[in-house]
Scaffold this motif. Structure first.
Motif, PDB file in Angstrom:
ATOM      1  N   GLU A  49       1.386  -1.272  -0.053  1.00 54.67           N
ATOM      2  CA  GLU A  49       0.454  -0.009   0.403  1.00 54.67           C
ATOM      3  C   GLU A  49       0.638   1.859  -0.278  1.00 54.67           C
ATOM      4  O   GLU A  49       0.276   1.758   0.810  1.00 54.67           O
ATOM      5  CB  GLU A  49      -0.561  -0.015   1.285  1.00 54.67           C
ATOM      6  CG  GLU A  49      -1.801  -1.400   0.857  1.00 54.67           C
ATOM      7  CD  GLU A  49      -2.882  -1.467   0.387  1.00 54.67           C
ATOM      8  OE1 GLU A  49      -3.244  -0.011  -0.710  1.00 54.67           O
ATOM      9  OE2 GLU A  49      -3.188  -2.163  -0.396  1.00 54.67           O
ATOM     10  N   GLN A  50       1.919   1.181  -0.802  1.00 57.37           N
ATOM     11  CA  GLN A  50       3.172   1.884  -1.268  1.00 57.37           C
ATOM     12  C   GLN A  50       3.240   2.964  -1.862  1.00 57.37           C
ATOM     13  O   GLN A  50       3.776   1.592  -2.518  1.00 57.37           O
ATOM     14  CB  GLN A  50       3.944   2.324   0.579  1.00 57.37           C
ATOM     15  CG  GLN A  50       5.314   1.058   0.352  1.00 57.37           C
ATOM     16  CD  GLN A  50       5.837   1.300   1.802  1.00 57.37           C
ATOM     17  OE1 GLN A  50       5.468   2.327   2.380  1.00 57.37           O
ATOM     18  NE2 GLN A  50       6.756   0.213   1.499  1.00 57.37           N
TER      19      GLN A  50
ATOM     20  N   PRO B 178      10.437   4.534  -0.794  1.00 57.43           N
ATOM     21  CA  PRO B 178       8.792   4.753  -0.283  1.00 57.43           C
ATOM     22  C   PRO B 178       7.960   5.829   0.304  1.00 57.43           C
ATOM     23  O   PRO B 178       8.798   6.634   1.112  1.00 57.43           O
ATOM     24  CB  PRO B 178       9.001   3.297   0.517  1.00 57.43           C
ATOM     25  CG  PRO B 178      10.370   3.021   1.121  1.00 57.43           C
ATOM     26  CD  PRO B 178      11.075   4.022   0.517  1.00 57.43           C
ATOM     27  N   LEU B 179       7.144   6.114  -0.299  1.00 56.06           N
ATOM     28  CA  LEU B 179       6.641   7.137   0.158  1.00 56.06           C
ATOM     29  C   LEU B 179       5.278   6.491   0.694  1.00 56.06           C
ATOM     30  O   LEU B 179       4.632   6.080   0.668  1.00 56.06           O
ATOM     31  CB  LEU B 179       6.273   7.579  -0.671  1.00 56.06           C
ATOM     32  CG  LEU B 179       6.927   8.396  -2.590  1.00 56.06           C
ATOM     33  CD1 LEU B 179       5.832   9.271  -3.205  1.00 56.06           C
ATOM     34  CD2 LEU B 179       7.547   9.870  -1.735  1.00 56.06           C
TER      35      LEU B 179
ATOM     36  N   LEU C  61      -3.572   7.199  -2.440  1.00 55.89           N
ATOM     37  CA  LEU C  61      -3.113   6.371  -1.059  1.00 55.89           C
ATOM     38  C   LEU C  61      -3.533   7.594  -0.010  1.00 55.89           C
ATOM     39  O   LEU C  61      -4.038   6.600   1.429  1.00 55.89           O
ATOM     40  CB  LEU C  61      -2.146   6.062  -0.915  1.00 55.89           C
ATOM     41  CG  LEU C  61      -1.219   4.900  -2.194  1.00 55.89           C
ATOM     42  CD1 LEU C  61       0.180   4.648  -1.882  1.00 55.89           C
ATOM     43  CD2 LEU C  61      -2.239   3.984  -1.871  1.00 55.89           C
ATOM     44  N   THR C  62      -2.858   8.182   0.018  1.00 53.85           N
ATOM     45  CA  THR C  62      -3.170   9.622   1.407  1.00 53.85           C
ATOM     46  C   THR C  62      -4.889   9.654   1.629  1.00 53.85           C
ATOM     47  O   THR C  62      -5.216   9.662   2.445  1.00 53.85           O
ATOM     48  CB  THR C  62      -2.531  10.643   0.987  1.00 53.85           C
ATOM     49  OG1 THR C  62      -2.415  11.239   0.163  1.00 53.85           O
ATOM     50  CG2 THR C  62      -1.574  10.402   1.442  1.00 53.85           C
TER      51      THR C  62
ATOM     52  N   SER D  21      -6.928   1.942  -1.948  1.00 54.79           N
ATOM     53  CA  SER D  21      -5.725   1.321  -2.111  1.00 54.79           C
ATOM     54  C   SER D  21      -5.090   0.879  -3.232  1.00 54.79           C
ATOM     55  O   SER D  21      -5.808   1.351  -4.245  1.00 54.79           O
ATOM     56  CB  SER D  21      -6.602  -0.156  -1.609  1.00 54.79           C
ATOM     57  OG  SER D  21      -7.390  -0.855  -2.881  1.00 54.79           O
ATOM     58  N   THR D  22      -4.412   0.104  -3.381  1.00 53.20           N
ATOM     59  CA  THR D  22      -3.092  -0.014  -4.481  1.00 53.20           C
ATOM     60  C   THR D  22      -4.597  -1.028  -5.284  1.00 53.20           C
ATOM     61  O   THR D  22      -4.611  -0.133  -6.161  1.00 53.20           O
ATOM     62  CB  THR D  22      -2.060  -0.792  -4.213  1.00 53.20           C
ATOM     63  OG1 THR D  22      -0.625  -0.260  -3.426  1.00 53.20           O
ATOM     64  CG2 THR D  22      -1.199  -1.761  -5.345  1.00 53.20           C
ATOM     65  N   THR D  23      -5.188  -2.191  -4.647  1.00 54.13           N
ATOM     66  CA  THR D  23      -6.397  -2.887  -6.442  1.00 54.13           C
ATOM     67  C   THR D  23      -6.970  -1.850  -6.702  1.00 54.13           C
ATOM     68  O   THR D  23      -7.384  -1.190  -7.572  1.00 54.13           O
ATOM     69  CB  THR D  23      -6.365  -3.730  -5.603  1.00 54.13           C
ATOM     70  OG1 THR D  23      -5.092  -4.083  -5.120  1.00 54.13           O
ATOM     71  CG2 THR D  23      -7.662  -4.433  -6.065  1.00 54.13           C
ATOM     72  N   GLY D  24      -7.534  -0.750  -5.767  1.00 56.10           N
ATOM     73  CA  GLY D  24      -8.823  -0.147  -5.808  1.00 56.10           C
ATOM     74  C   GLY D  24      -8.314   1.301  -7.259  1.00 56.10           C
ATOM     75  O   GLY D  24      -8.448   2.169  -8.202  1.00 56.10           O
TER      76      GLY D  24
END
Lengths: 215, 229
Positions: free
Chosen positions: A16-17, B3-4, B188-189, B193-196
């Motif tokens: 998730e990043q 990584p952020l 993301l913030t 989600s990644t999948t979203g």
């Protein structure tokens, strides 16, 4: 720096990043070279693939590609996307020659600014047409390059289709017909340009290209 | 690799509920593109589309996968319809705008009409002539054409999550060459989600395709038969 090595050094769960690549060897401009592509979001790990995901990637070898493994997070859309792509570009029962379908894909990618997509489809256009110099001219000069009347009409139609709002109209259809394209050929061009307006937006926004490793 | 760090939050600030698959009684056409083009069995466009049967069938399957999803846990149907109404609106496509806006209006027992109004206002503010933007490749700097980014104004109606999605959609539709990892980080913030984000990206990109297929085939049909020249 190889991508694999980069990912192997990652210790935090990246699910998730966002991942960036400060040392990436980036292409400076459009090229026909065989570029790589690295994802900004974490692809779905192959161990997590279910039948749903394998069906989505269509060709199982594609699970090795970070692009397709990332898109496999929504497998139903990926499956439909890939099957649409295959029929538009590889169904050669009549219609536009392969070279010109690839030219439409390359011209669309050139205008949208997708260096990765343009590299792949410029190579395909060069291969099928045996006109690599003309294809290179499209990459170097942009969509205004003079490639002869028939290719100019194909590029102009792809450009009109790619603009937002979409500009393709009577003039483009007439020009294509004057160059001998029939209705199915024009429809193939429409689909090829339209499809790359799909593909470019994924490739440009989910990751970035990298230069091939120097031998 | 940098990584952020941005933990994804829950998707709590959406103001509408996902609609039922039928969108409040609106009947879904068997094929959306045929429906919008008014294709009749055996006519010229029907014959042209029949020559690429997998492309025709799978363009429809992509629509169904996006708007009648197997899994709507990462992006709701209401969010999908709101983004769709925005994207086709940015393209200036009136028939597709009506198609998606009608469905959006019907979600949440009809409360979606409030979102339609807000999205239409965002479209009016976000519109432009694409593609434009600044290239990331140094050798292409002379071709960069700077232009406006977009900040959604109706966050009170749309919520932070959907507002962020519309801002990302404007980037993808009008200036895709300006896409960055930071743009994904913003999503993301805001709770994506990644999948979203993958589904959201597919949604915007698919609509860019669907708009052009409908437009291109309509223009081809309008130009008369090839024998007429």
């Amino acid at each position: 720096m190889s991508t694999e090595k980069t990912i192997a050094t990652e210790t935090v769960s990246a699910a998730e990043q966002v991942t960036t690549y400060p040392d990436l060897e980036r292409p400076e401009k459009f090229t026909q070279e065989n570029l790589g592509w690295v994802p900004w979001l974490e692809p779905l790990a192959v161990e997590k693939f279910t039948e749903r995901h394998w069906d989505g990637v269509v060709d199982r070898r594609r699970a090795e590609s970070p692009y397709f493994a990332l898109l496999a997070r929504d497998p139903e859309v990926l499956g439909a996307r890939t099957r649409t792509d295959n029929d538009i570009f590889y169904n050669t029962k009549g219609g536009l020659p392969r070279a010109e379908r690839e030219l439409a894909a390359a011209a669309t990618s050139r205008l949208n600014g997708c260096v990765f997509c343009a590299s792949v489809h410029a190579r395909f256009a060069s291969h099928h047409s045996r006109r690599p110099d003309d294809v290179q001219q499209l990459l170097d000069e942009g969509v205004g390059a003079d490639l002869g009347p028939r290719w100019n009409a194909v590029v102009a139609a792809s450009v009109a289709l790619t603009r937002t709002p979409v500009g393709f109209g009577e003039q483009e259809v007439r020009d294509l017909r004057e160059q001998g394209l029939d209705d199915l050929e024009i429809a193939d061009l429409v689909h090829g340009a339209a499809f790359f307006n799909w593909a470019n937006r994924l490739m440009l926004s989910l990751g970035e290209p990298e230069n091939p490793a120097k031998s | 690799m940098t990584p952020l760090t941005t933990p994804a939050g829950p998707a709590t600030d959406v103001r509408t509920d996902p609609g039922s698959p039928g969108y409040g009684g609106i009947v879904e056409p068997a094929d959306v593109v045929d429906h919008l083009l008014g294709v009749r069995p055996g006519d010229r466009l029907d014959q042209i589309r029949a020559a690429r049967p997998e492309a025709r069938a799978n363009a429809q399957k992509a629509y169904e996968a996006l708007f009648h999803p197997v899994d709507d846990s990462q992006i709701s149907v209401a969010e999908r319809l709101a983004v769709a109404t925005f994207v086709v609106g940015l393209h200036g496509s009136e028939d597709l705008r009506d198609y998606y806006a009608t469905r959006l209006a019907a979600v949440g027992g009809g409360s979606g009409y409030v979102v339609v109004g807000a999205v239409d206002e965002e479209v009016a503010r976000a519109r432009g002539n694409g593609p434009y933007g600044i290239y990331r490749e140094p050798g292409l700097a002379p071709e960069s054409r700077p232009g406006p980014s977009f900040e959604a104004a109706a966050e009170a109606v749309l919520g932070g999550r959907l507002s962020a999605a519309l801002e990302h959609a404007q980037l993808l539709v009008l200036r895709p060459r300006e896409a960055t990892p930071e743009a994904l980080d913003r999503l993301l913030t805001k709770g994506w989600s990644t999948t979203g984000i993958v589904t959201l990206s597919q949604l915007v990109a698919f609509l860019a395709f669907q708009v052009r297929v409908v437009h291109g085939l309509r223009q081809l049909a309008a130009a008369g038969s090839e024998g007429a020249r």
